[in-house]
Write an enzyme that holds these catalytic residues in place. Sequence first.
Site, short mmCIF file in Angstrom:
data_model
loop_
_atom_site.label_atom_id
_atom_site.label_comp_id
_atom_site.label_asym_id
_atom_site.label_seq_id
_atom_site.Cartn_x
_atom_site.Cartn_y
_atom_site.Cartn_z
N GLY A 49 -17.00 1.85 50.50
CA GLY A 49 -16.29 3.07 50.87
C GLY A 49 -15.38 2.91 52.06
N CYS A 50 -15.24 1.70 52.58
CA CYS A 50 -14.36 1.45 53.71
C CYS A 50 -13.11 0.73 53.21
CB CYS A 50 -15.06 0.59 54.75
SG CYS A 50 -16.54 1.34 55.46
N ALA A 51 -11.97 1.09 53.77
CA ALA A 51 -10.73 0.41 53.40
C ALA A 51 -10.77 -1.05 53.87
CB ALA A 51 -9.54 1.13 54.01
N SER A 52 -11.28 -1.26 55.06
CA SER A 52 -11.47 -2.62 55.58
C SER A 52 -12.83 -3.11 55.12
CB SER A 52 -11.45 -2.60 57.12
OG SER A 52 -10.21 -2.16 57.60
#
Length: 136
Positions: A49-52
Amino acid sequence: MATDAFESIVEDFEFLDDWEDRYAMVIDLGKRMEGLDDALKVPATKVDGCASQVWLVPRIDNGIFNFAGDSDGLIVKGVIAVLQALFNGVPLRDVAAIDAHAELGRLKLEEHLSGQRTNGLRAMVERIRKLAAEAA
């Protein structure tokens, strides 16, 4: 119910008027944070769920919650450092009681993070709570 380390960040933020300075502070917190060994950057420690890319690893000692983390993004790594200040050193039984949204709201971080980073922040908080609950 924030830790002294988190309160220190809140105080520092209050002295910074410009959001560019606050971003610089968050990035600096991330740069000063000890990263994870590459052997710990595995699917089991990765936060979805994190872009990074983000990895969180719990470290429990005598019922006290701590976690280590790392990211390939500078701002996100700084956000991990802020979350460490909020959650590290807290008894396992108290982790779930921390209102991360309200505490982080004092920094107004979510107002200045992109939508993807805000979603990632929520995913990290959920993972931290889950790690603490599993260890309790």
